[in-house]
Design a protein around this motif. Structure first.
Motif, PDB file in Angstrom:
ATOM      1  N   LEU A  35       0.824  -1.213   0.000  1.00 53.42           N
ATOM      2  CA  LEU A  35       0.000   0.000   0.000  1.00 53.42           C
ATOM      3  C   LEU A  35       0.859   1.266   0.000  1.00 53.42           C
ATOM      4  O   LEU A  35       0.563   2.225  -0.721  1.00 53.42           O
ATOM      5  N   ASP A  66      -6.218   7.783  -1.896  1.00 55.70           N
ATOM      6  CA  ASP A  66      -5.341   6.835  -1.199  1.00 55.70           C
ATOM      7  C   ASP A  66      -4.922   7.379   0.162  1.00 55.70           C
ATOM      8  O   ASP A  66      -4.979   6.678   1.172  1.00 55.70           O
ATOM      9  N   ASN A  76      -7.628   7.207   2.693  1.00 62.26           N
ATOM     10  CA  ASN A  76      -8.087   5.876   3.089  1.00 62.26           C
ATOM     11  C   ASN A  76      -6.988   4.980   3.651  1.00 62.26           C
ATOM     12  O   ASN A  76      -7.243   4.190   4.558  1.00 62.26           O
ATOM     13  N   ILE A  77      -5.789   5.083   3.124  1.00 62.77           N
ATOM     14  CA  ILE A  77      -4.710   4.193   3.564  1.00 62.77           C
ATOM     15  C   ILE A  77      -4.168   4.609   4.930  1.00 62.77           C
ATOM     16  O   ILE A  77      -3.887   3.753   5.771  1.00 62.77           O
ATOM     17  N   THR A  92      -5.982  -4.136   0.536  1.00 63.81           N
ATOM     18  CA  THR A  92      -4.959  -3.838  -0.474  1.00 63.81           C
ATOM     19  C   THR A  92      -5.527  -3.997  -1.882  1.00 63.81           C
ATOM     20  O   THR A  92      -5.353  -3.118  -2.738  1.00 63.81           O
ATOM     21  N   ARG A 114      -7.878  -1.110  -2.779  1.00 60.48           N
ATOM     22  CA  ARG A 114      -7.221   0.154  -3.129  1.00 60.48           C
ATOM     23  C   ARG A 114      -6.628   0.088  -4.538  1.00 60.48           C
ATOM     24  O   ARG A 114      -6.688   1.055  -5.294  1.00 60.48           O
ATOM     25  N   HIS A 132      -9.575   0.306  -6.877  1.00 54.31           N
ATOM     26  CA  HIS A 132     -10.117   1.665  -6.884  1.00 54.31           C
ATOM     27  C   HIS A 132      -9.293   2.568  -7.797  1.00 54.31           C
ATOM     28  O   HIS A 132      -9.836   3.275  -8.653  1.00 54.31           O
ATOM     29  N   THR A 133      -7.987   2.533  -7.647  1.00 54.51           N
ATOM     30  CA  THR A 133      -7.118   3.385  -8.460  1.00 54.51           C
ATOM     31  C   THR A 133      -7.171   2.980  -9.933  1.00 54.51           C
ATOM     32  O   THR A 133      -7.228   3.839 -10.818  1.00 54.51           O
ATOM     33  N   GLY A 137     -13.029  -1.706   0.978  1.00 58.49           N
ATOM     34  CA  GLY A 137     -12.026  -1.200   1.907  1.00 58.49           C
ATOM     35  C   GLY A 137     -12.648  -0.597   3.149  1.00 58.49           C
ATOM     36  O   GLY A 137     -12.161  -0.791   4.279  1.00 58.49           O
TER      37      GLY A 137
END
Length: 156
Positions: free
Chosen positions: A24, A82, A85-86, A114, A117, A120-121, A140
């Motif tokens: 991540l 990111d 959220n990360i 993971t 994400r 999502h990207t 997530g």
């Protein structure tokens, strides 16, 4: 009481967090690079100083470079998403590790987050139709909510 073995490489749950967490973090760092590459490709700079550096005193060229490019904005938005959220995931996951959850369940949750994400990207940058991006975000989010719930059950 938390002892040092919780945050040790002998704790398989902590090791899972390190493994998926490093993926991540690498993804977040690479999103900065993606944004830079998009800025170069689409000739879009972030500030007046950048425009001045690139084209000098030509006001028209500077104005052109300073115009927002929607592809660059998509990359920036994906990167910002990111960060939003990360970072909370890491805080929650570290707390989750301290309650000594089932290692297989923890690894599953870290893996799902993971993957969510990355999906999502990919959906955001690839302009994949909804609801793909929303579903990735929700997956997530549910991981974070589940871990918070487990922490709260343990401590209250």
């Amino acid at each position: 009481m938390i002892n040092n073995t919780v945050f040790s490489l002998t704790n398989v749950t902590f090791l899972s967090l390190l493994k998926y967490g490093s993926v991540l973090l690498l993804k977040m760092v690479l999103m900065s690079l993606v944004t830079v590459i998009y800025r170069i490709i689409y000739r879009s700079v972030a500030s007046e100083e950048d425009a001045l550096f690139r084209v000098g005193g030509d006001k028209e060229k500077r104005k052109s470079l300073l115009m927002k490019n929607w592809n660059v904005e998509r990359a920036r938005n994906a990167h910002m998403n990111d960060i939003e959220n990360i970072v909370p995931f890491f805080i929650i996951a570290i707390l989750y590790v301290t309650i000594r959850p089932d290692p297989a369940m923890a690894e599953f949750l870290f893996k799902v987050f993971t993957a969510s994400r990355i999906a999502h990207t990919t959906a955001y940058l690839g302009k994949i139709r909804q609801p793909v991006r929303s579903l990735a975000f929700i997956a997530g989010l549910f991981v974070n909510i589940y871990m918070i719930w487990q922490i709260m059950k343990k401590v209250f």
